[in-house]
Design an enzyme around this catalytic site. Structure first.
Site, PDB file in Angstrom:
ATOM      1  N   ARG A   1      21.031 -40.877 -12.978  1.00  0.00           N
ATOM      2  CA  ARG A   1      21.019 -39.498 -13.497  1.00  0.00           C
ATOM      3  C   ARG A   1      19.913 -39.351 -14.548  1.00  0.00           C
ATOM      4  NH1 ARG A   1      27.052 -38.936 -15.138  1.00  0.00           N
ATOM      5  NH2 ARG A   1      26.441 -36.968 -16.114  1.00  0.00           N
TER       6      ARG A   1
ATOM      7  N   ARG B   1      17.123 -27.351 -13.630  1.00  0.00           N
ATOM      8  CA  ARG B   1      16.882 -28.791 -13.752  1.00  0.00           C
ATOM      9  C   ARG B   1      15.581 -29.195 -13.078  1.00  0.00           C
ATOM     10  NH1 ARG B   1      22.764 -30.381 -14.250  1.00  0.00           N
ATOM     11  NH2 ARG B   1      22.861 -32.569 -14.822  1.00  0.00           N
TER      12      ARG B   1
ATOM     13  N   ARG C   1      35.312 -38.250 -13.798  1.00  0.00           N
ATOM     14  CA  ARG C   1      34.071 -38.077 -13.038  1.00  0.00           C
ATOM     15  C   ARG C   1      33.548 -39.438 -12.600  1.00  0.00           C
ATOM     16  NH1 ARG C   1      30.012 -34.004 -16.125  1.00  0.00           N
ATOM     17  NH2 ARG C   1      28.588 -35.105 -14.722  1.00  0.00           N
TER      18      ARG C   1
ATOM     19  N   LYS D   1      26.075 -30.640 -23.931  1.00  0.00           N
ATOM     20  CA  LYS D   1      25.828 -29.245 -23.561  1.00  0.00           C
ATOM     21  C   LYS D   1      27.133 -28.518 -23.263  1.00  0.00           C
ATOM     22  CE  LYS D   1      23.163 -30.259 -20.000  1.00  0.00           C
ATOM     23  NZ  LYS D   1      22.978 -31.731 -19.988  1.00  0.00           N
TER      24      LYS D   1
ATOM     25  N   ARG E   1      33.188 -41.009 -22.220  1.00  0.00           N
ATOM     26  CA  ARG E   1      33.730 -39.815 -21.570  1.00  0.00           C
ATOM     27  C   ARG E   1      34.359 -40.187 -20.224  1.00  0.00           C
ATOM     28  NH1 ARG E   1      29.533 -34.988 -20.342  1.00  0.00           N
ATOM     29  NH2 ARG E   1      28.884 -36.293 -18.596  1.00  0.00           N
TER      30      ARG E   1
HETATM   31  P1  AMP Z   1      26.353 -32.042 -14.894  1.00  0.00           P
HETATM   32  O1  AMP Z   1      27.788 -31.717 -14.930  1.00  0.00           O
HETATM   33  O2  AMP Z   1      25.483 -30.937 -15.427  1.00  0.00           O
HETATM   34  O3  AMP Z   1      26.026 -33.377 -15.548  1.00  0.00           O
HETATM   35  O4  AMP Z   1      25.946 -32.191 -13.344  1.00  0.00           O
HETATM   36  C1  AMP Z   1      26.517 -33.188 -12.539  1.00  0.00           C
HETATM   37  C2  AMP Z   1      25.783 -33.289 -11.216  1.00  0.00           C
HETATM   38  O5  AMP Z   1      25.793 -32.030 -10.532  1.00  0.00           O
HETATM   39  C3  AMP Z   1      24.318 -33.663 -11.311  1.00  0.00           C
HETATM   40  O6  AMP Z   1      24.113 -35.040 -11.463  1.00  0.00           O
HETATM   41  C4  AMP Z   1      23.792 -33.102  -9.991  1.00  0.00           C
HETATM   42  O7  AMP Z   1      24.140 -33.963  -8.925  1.00  0.00           O
HETATM   43  C5  AMP Z   1      24.593 -31.841  -9.821  1.00  0.00           C
HETATM   44  N1  AMP Z   1      23.860 -30.679 -10.459  1.00  0.00           N
HETATM   45  C6  AMP Z   1      24.304 -29.923 -11.492  1.00  0.00           C
HETATM   46  N2  AMP Z   1      23.409 -28.979 -11.804  1.00  0.00           N
HETATM   47  C7  AMP Z   1      22.369 -29.146 -10.967  1.00  0.00           C
HETATM   48  C8  AMP Z   1      21.111 -28.492 -10.806  1.00  0.00           C
HETATM   49  N3  AMP Z   1      20.733 -27.479 -11.588  1.00  0.00           N
HETATM   50  N4  AMP Z   1      20.294 -28.926  -9.818  1.00  0.00           N
HETATM   51  C9  AMP Z   1      20.644 -29.940  -9.017  1.00  0.00           C
HETATM   52  N5  AMP Z   1      21.802 -30.625  -9.114  1.00  0.00           N
HETATM   53  C10 AMP Z   1      22.668 -30.231 -10.092  1.00  0.00           C
END
Ligand code: AMP
Length: 372
Positions: free
Chosen positions: A328, A271, A316, A196, A310
């Site tokens: 996740r 989400r 990360r 994404k 990655r």
């Molecule tokens: P991402 O970079 O989108 O993979 O997000 C990494 C982490 O950020 C996730 O595993 C959540 O802990 C937190 N996070 C990101 N977006 C959301 C969301 N919309 N709702 C809740 N937690 C989020």
């Protein structure tokens, strides 16, 4: 402002569900006032549009009454010039009855006039007309309308029984045609590691949109040790979702920072179902909608590989530990994946094959973005 899309057109709320209920109550009071308390009227709804209004009206009436529906069918008669109209739905003897025609809306009055003339021949005791909405500017007939809920200007309305090409009858409020929202807002969707972020960066330039990645915003806050960052860190480290309230407020603040832009690509948001609902109502206040959810579809096995790869460079911590990665996915499968249905129900879900080269996938996404 509440906005809804039916087929190709956009409608904004015009008469709220609450106001409609008030109008129905007033109409019932007025009708009862003119009627002896032992009178058992026959209410006639004119199909299709009046079915919702009639249902509410007769329950509000709350006294003995009968209800029937009619439909006017017109067809070509045997001679080419002859047009025959026939009332379908009334077979019983109506002589001596008090009949009240219930209409959802009267504009030119043409259909109503024809129906009225047919009833006139049935030796009724009394024949009256009540309508929820009335358009005085376009009404062309002499027929007296006995009860009017609300007079409106000549505008195209849907909802509460009224349709646009068959859609919209089930809306609780009445909506009015509006211009297309100017913003283009897209939810870029998919499981962790689907690509994404990579694609959003390419697409935001192509379509001149603002990219909001909630994950990036959280990471920025963690790096800068803000209050929000400290709060989010514990959840993110475990691969859990950050609580909705925190995330929703943060997202709203990010959108507010970008007044007057062409639109947004939301990446990693919504989400959960309540995030999706909050996003809809927040955008509706701005007269905007989500044009579509575009989802990158990738098998889970491939995703874990991608994330571990990655993790070698992303820095990360949630990208290196397989347990956290699995968590996740668990969060995604239990809380996020259902959003496919949420958008699909609105005809707003577009799945794209997320396996292939970056360029191939961008091309697939572009094909969908162009249609939104
Ligand atoms: P991402 O970079 O989108 O993979 O997000 C990494 C982490 O950020 C996730 O595993 C959540 O802990 C937190 N996070 C990101 N977006 C959301 C969301 N919309 N709702 C809740 N937690 C989020």
């Amino acid at each position: 402002m509440k906005i809804t899309k039916l087929h190709d057109l956009y409608f904004k709320e015009f008469i709220s569900a609450k106001e409609i209920q008030g109008l129905v109550k007033e109409l019932v009071v007025a009708v009862k006032k003119d009627m002896a308390s032992d009178e058992v009227p026959l209410f006639i709804g004119i199909l299709n549009g009046s079915f919702v209004f009639v249902a509410d009206f007769v329950r509000e009436f709350n006294r003995d009454c009968e209800v029937s529906f009619v439909k006017l069918a017109s067809y070509q008669g045997t001679s080419t010039t002859e047009k025959v109209t026939k009332l379908i739905g009334i077979n019983e003897d109506l002589s001596g009855r008090t009949v009240i025609i219930l209409e959802d809306i009267i504009d030119t009055g043409t259909t109503l006039q024809e129906i009225y003339q047919i009833f006139k021949t049935k030796h009724l005791k009394e024949l009256k007309i009540a309508t929820l909405l009335f358009k005085p500017d376009v009404y062309r007939k002499e027929l007296p309308i006995n009860y009017i809920g609300k007079s409106i200007t000549d505008t195209f309305v849907v909802g509460y029984g009224l349709d646009y090409n068959g859609y919209g009858r089930n809306l609780k409020a009445i909506y009015q045609l509006t211009t297309q929202p100017k913003m283009k807002n897209i939810v870029l969707f998919g499981p962790p590691g689907a690509g994404k972020g990579t694609q959003a960066v390419l697409l935001k330039d192509k379509y001149n949109l603002v990219h909001i990645s909630t994950g990036d915003v959280f990471r920025y806050n963690i790096k800068n040790q803000t209050e929000l960052g400290v709060l989010a860190k514990q959840y993110m480290d475990a691969g859990d979702l950050v609580p909705d309230e925190v995330t929703i407020n943060m997202l709203k603040a990010e959108v507010e920072k970008n007044e007057g832009v062409n639109g947004f690509i939301f990446d990693g948001f919504p989400r959960t179902q309540s995030q999706a609902e909050a996003l809809d109502s927040f955008l509706a206040e701005k007269g905007a909608v989500i044009n579509g959810m575009v989802a990158l579809e990738v098998p889970e096995d491939l995703l874990v590989e991608r994330i571990l790869e990655r993790g070698k460079t992303s820095g990360r911590s949630d990208d290196t530990d397989e347990l956290k990665i699995r968590n996740r996915f668990n969060e995604y499968n239990t809380k996020t994946a259902i959003l496919k249905d949420f958008y699909q129900d609105k005809g707003n879900y577009f799945g794209v094959n997320g396996v292939g080269s970056i360029e191939e996938i961008t091309n697939r996404l572009t094909e969908v973005f162009d249609t939104l």
